[in-house]
Design an enzyme around this catalytic site. Sequence first.
Site, short mmCIF file in Angstrom:
data_model
loop_
_atom_site.label_atom_id
_atom_site.label_comp_id
_atom_site.label_asym_id
_atom_site.label_seq_id
_atom_site.Cartn_x
_atom_site.Cartn_y
_atom_site.Cartn_z
N TRP A 107 25.04 57.78 53.45
CA TRP A 107 26.08 57.30 53.65
C TRP A 107 25.43 55.86 53.75
CZ3 TRP A 107 29.77 58.61 50.54
CH2 TRP A 107 29.75 59.70 50.38
N ASP A 177 30.15 52.30 61.15
CA ASP A 177 30.65 54.07 60.30
C ASP A 177 31.28 54.56 61.14
OD1 ASP A 177 31.82 55.73 58.30
OD2 ASP A 177 30.11 55.17 56.54
N LYS A 201 39.17 62.45 57.58
CA LYS A 201 38.84 63.57 57.89
C LYS A 201 39.72 64.07 59.36
CE LYS A 201 34.27 62.10 55.97
NZ LYS A 201 34.47 63.00 55.02
#
Length: 366
Positions: A107, A177, A201
């Site tokens: 990511w 992030d 999530k």
Amino acid sequence: MMSTTAKRAYNFNAGPSALPLAALQKAQAQLLDFQGAGMSILEMSHRGKEYEAVHNQAIALLRELLAIPEDYEVLFLQGGASLQFAMVPMNFLPAGKRAAYVMTGVWSEKAYAEAKQLGEVYEAASSKSDKHNRIPSFDELKFDADAAYLHITSNNTIYGTQWRDFPDTGAVPLIADMSSDILSRPFDVSKFSLIYAGAQKNLGPAGVTVVIIKRDFLATANPNIPTMLRYGTFAKENSLYNTPPTFGIYLMGLVLEWIKEQGGLAAITRRNEEKAALIYDAIDASNGFYRGHAVPADRSRMNITFRLANEELEKKFLAEAKQAGFVGLAGHRSVGGCRASAYNAVPVEACQALKALMLKFQQENS
Ligand code: PMP
């Protein structure tokens, strides 16, 4: 009929992932008639008083649970965390400046690649040569005093590593992030200029992205970009510039209520530590039958990654797990192996059951 007795799987999905049963039941109960309105929240105007209350309550709960200081805005955007990979540099990487990225997995690589399309970037540190099995130490971070910002990924969903603590970056804005560990533990928001997280999530269903941004940092954003890509657009209009993802925000509000009822982040952290320890214990006590990917000091409490001796044995393990009612234990398609994602809403019992399965499988196959 309310299906309070529904059989719930042992859900270890990496995202979208398990939601608290209590939040789902509340949504179910309110689905046909929200507070006597004769319709669901999905069918209401985002300008009406019912939705406005839901929207503001979700913001207030996030502020409370994360102890977000007054000089920060809380925004609800769309486009996933992936759009943030581009929005961050569009807003905060001006010509003549360079942005630094800490590379800890897939990511952060995607975030870096997107920023590279838009401006000048460089790596402040990387764990690539160690197959991203660790988090670089603060001493390893190399960035200029005039960097546009330093970007990190607080939890690496795919490799299963997690920052324990966050660096003080002085005058350089710190951006994170936090898609896969936001609200899993308390942390000092004031260290950051901007935090973003896809909701799917720990926060709620897919479709909402939460952004927490410091006001004086926001004031430095590039104004010459399209309206929908400016953080300022959403800050000015309380994230109601256009139609927000109303159902996602509503469900996130229910998840936040549930976190508060559990005792807030202090209680959630304790539970997450207990849950992760169950599975890591099974790995550590296995004499190498299970091999954890991350170095112990940097192990994620959200995504527990491990391998077995070979792919054949992994396949067999995953097949038996499936048979026993476990879902989502295969590693990310880019790395293989096994991964148990034990986000906030995964119950302790599911982790106990996984530990028992791992012990049994080891006994039968070694
Ligand atoms: N960052 C992290 C840490 C992630 O785990 C994910 C998705 N799993 C993303 C970004 C991408 O999020 P989205 O699918 O919401 O764009």
